[in-house]
Design a protein around this motif. Structure first.
Motif, PDB file in Angstrom:
ATOM      1  N   ALA A  92       0.834  -1.204   0.000  1.00  0.00           N
ATOM      2  CA  ALA A  92       0.000   0.000   0.000  1.00  0.00           C
ATOM      3  C   ALA A  92       0.870   1.257   0.000  1.00  0.00           C
ATOM      4  CB  ALA A  92      -0.922  -0.002   1.219  1.00  0.00           C
ATOM      5  N   GLY A  93       1.946   1.242   0.785  1.00  0.00           N
ATOM      6  CA  GLY A  93       2.865   2.380   0.792  1.00  0.00           C
ATOM      7  C   GLY A  93       3.542   2.573  -0.548  1.00  0.00           C
ATOM      8  N   ALA A  94       3.987   1.477  -1.144  1.00  0.00           N
ATOM      9  CA  ALA A  94       4.640   1.559  -2.450  1.00  0.00           C
ATOM     10  C   ALA A  94       3.675   2.074  -3.517  1.00  0.00           C
ATOM     11  CB  ALA A  94       5.181   0.186  -2.846  1.00  0.00           C
ATOM     12  N   ALA A  95       2.421   1.614  -3.463  1.00  0.00           N
ATOM     13  CA  ALA A  95       1.431   2.039  -4.449  1.00  0.00           C
ATOM     14  C   ALA A  95       1.210   3.551  -4.383  1.00  0.00           C
ATOM     15  CB  ALA A  95       0.115   1.305  -4.220  1.00  0.00           C
ATOM     16  N   ALA A 120      10.032   7.098  -3.686  1.00  0.00           N
ATOM     17  CA  ALA A 120       9.444   5.839  -4.136  1.00  0.00           C
ATOM     18  C   ALA A 120      10.515   4.755  -4.259  1.00  0.00           C
ATOM     19  CB  ALA A 120       8.741   6.042  -5.491  1.00  0.00           C
ATOM     20  N   TRP A 121      11.675   5.119  -4.813  1.00  0.00           N
ATOM     21  CA  TRP A 121      12.773   4.147  -4.938  1.00  0.00           C
ATOM     22  C   TRP A 121      13.268   3.716  -3.566  1.00  0.00           C
ATOM     23  CZ3 TRP A 121      17.804   4.489  -3.165  1.00  0.00           C
ATOM     24  CH2 TRP A 121      18.661   3.477  -3.606  1.00  0.00           C
ATOM     25  N   MET A 122      13.419   4.654  -2.652  1.00  0.00           N
ATOM     26  CA  MET A 122      13.894   4.348  -1.298  1.00  0.00           C
ATOM     27  C   MET A 122      12.962   3.370  -0.608  1.00  0.00           C
ATOM     28  SD  MET A 122      16.125   5.008   1.199  1.00  0.00           S
ATOM     29  CE  MET A 122      16.902   6.536   0.680  1.00  0.00           C
ATOM     30  N   PHE A 123      11.649   3.627  -0.721  1.00  0.00           N
ATOM     31  CA  PHE A 123      10.686   2.767  -0.044  1.00  0.00           C
ATOM     32  C   PHE A 123      10.659   1.379  -0.666  1.00  0.00           C
ATOM     33  CE2 PHE A 123       6.546   0.922   0.709  1.00  0.00           C
ATOM     34  CZ  PHE A 123       6.355   1.162   2.064  1.00  0.00           C
TER      35      PHE A 123
END
Length: 393
Positions: free
Chosen positions: A279-282, A389-392
């Motif tokens: 969900a966080g990545a989305a 986004a890449w970091m997560f």
């Protein structure tokens, strides 16, 4: 004023966070709200006083006693607001919803954010209405009166919350002095006030860098570099210089706020359907994708026409859905990943790091203070979101 408020958060955040970790939750929260309300009243008083004195040049105002008091009161108010926010969002809500109930915690976070956003919208709307009807001094008096009557209401609701939760917010007395104390923290207790303060700040940054969910936190901090592709004074200035109708700018800002409210409904559903990590990545990938399209529209050079401007603003508006959904989901990751004995220290330090990031980006905007440099600033903002986004992920 904004600079000193951010400076107070950067320096004072870890200090206040450590104090909150070793203090009784309910009395400390009430005390901070009393200090915050007093600072707000002092600020209102100073602004009312400013309207009664003869107008002077801007450089002369900086050295007036009332302006210095206004700056200090504003910094104290912001610092107390950050501390109480961290206490509720990172500590209280976990105890009330339950650490091992992810769906309930996601729903609680969504409700908290929803209420916060709706209050911001309602407050700004009411104050704007009052400003259209009355003089600024009269409006400030109304604001001061609302601060006075809301303080006992807040204290009563805080006491009632702890009572209905059967004292779950009460911190064990043993934890107030020794819970989670490491050798580094013991060193902080010795020495002069200045030395203890510096050691606490260093400890806060050290604990922040060693937290188990650091990538999610750094992704959250990176989003604060996005000060251009977001509803802000910089975006308003850019649109104004491009001759965009003020009503369009107002509608854009208002819809961004309501998009945040919509995201609070979406975030809990995403956690339930995808799990907290996906969900966080989305949310982050969705935001980065739409902002990439928005920057592409800007670089197409067609913003002199109304349709491309509306498309540009529409993409930024939709990107707020991803931003705010990650704000809720990311908070839950940090809530469940940080040791309870250090939640306020790490939480306030995180806000300090985020304030530092925002200050750096605003400094870059001050240097590149021409509208022709907006594309460069927009690209930096986009890269920060892509980096988050890449970091997560």
């Amino acid at each position: 004023m904004g600079f000193f408020s951010k400076l107070a958060i950067i320096i004072g955040g870890p200090l206040l966070g450590k104090l909150m970790d070793f203090s009784p939750r309910v009395p400390a929260y009430m005390g901070l709200n009393v200090v915050q309300a007093a600072a707000q009243l002092l600020s209102a008083t100073m602004i009312i006083h400013a309207h009664t004195v003869s107008s002077t040049s801007a450089p002369a105002i900086l050295f007036r006693p009332w302006f210095i008091v206004l700056v200090l009161a504003g910094a104290i108010e912001r610092l107390c607001g950050v501390a109480t926010g961290v206490a509720v969002e990172r500590d209280w809500v976990i105890l009330l919803a339950g650490m091992n109930r992810p769906i309930a915690l996601a729903q609680a976070n969504a409700v908290l954010n929803r209420i916060d956003l709706l209050c911001e919208i309602a407050g700004a709307s009411v104050f704007g209405f009052l400003l259209s009807k009355y003089e600024p001094v009269t409006c400030l008096k109304y604001a001061a009166a609302s601060m006075i009557w809301s303080l006992p209401v807040m204290i009563g609701l805080t006491w009632l919350t702890n009572k209905l939760a059967t004292g779950v917010l009460d911190r064990p007395k043993s934890c107030q002095t020794s819970c989670g104390e490491s050798p580094e923290e013991a060193v902080v207790e010795a020495g002069s006030i200045v030395d203890r303060g510096l050691e606490t700040i260093k400890l806060g940054w050290k604990e922040y860098m060693q937290q188990p969910v650091l990538p999610a936190s750094l992704a959250y901090v990176l989003l604060f570099f996005n000060v251009v592709l977001a509803p802000s004074s910089l975006m308003t200035a850019f649109l104004t210089q491009h001759g965009v109708n003020p009503s369009i700018i107002g509608v854009f800002s208002g819809l961004c706020a309501f998009m945040g409210v919509a995201a609070t409904f979406l975030s809990a559903t995403l956690v339930k359907q995808l799990g907290i990590l996906k969900a966080g990545a989305a949310g982050l990938v969705f935001q980065a994708s739409l902002l990439s399209l928005a920057v592409a529209v800007y670089w197409s050079g067609s913003l002199s026409q109304q349709s491309p401007v509306l498309l540009f603003l529409g993409l930024i508006l939709l990107s707020r859905l991803g931003h705010m959904s990650y704000d809720v989901v990311g908070a839950q990751i940090l809530q469940t990943g940080i040791p309870s004995s250090k939640v306020n220290l790490i939480g306030t330090t995180e806000v300090s790091v985020a304030s530092l990031a925002e200050s750096v980006m605003l400094g870059v905007a001050i240097i590149a203070n021409d509208a022709s440099h907006f594309g460069f600033l927009a690209m930096l903002s986009l890269l920060s979101v892509v980096g988050a986004a890449w970091m997560f992920c």
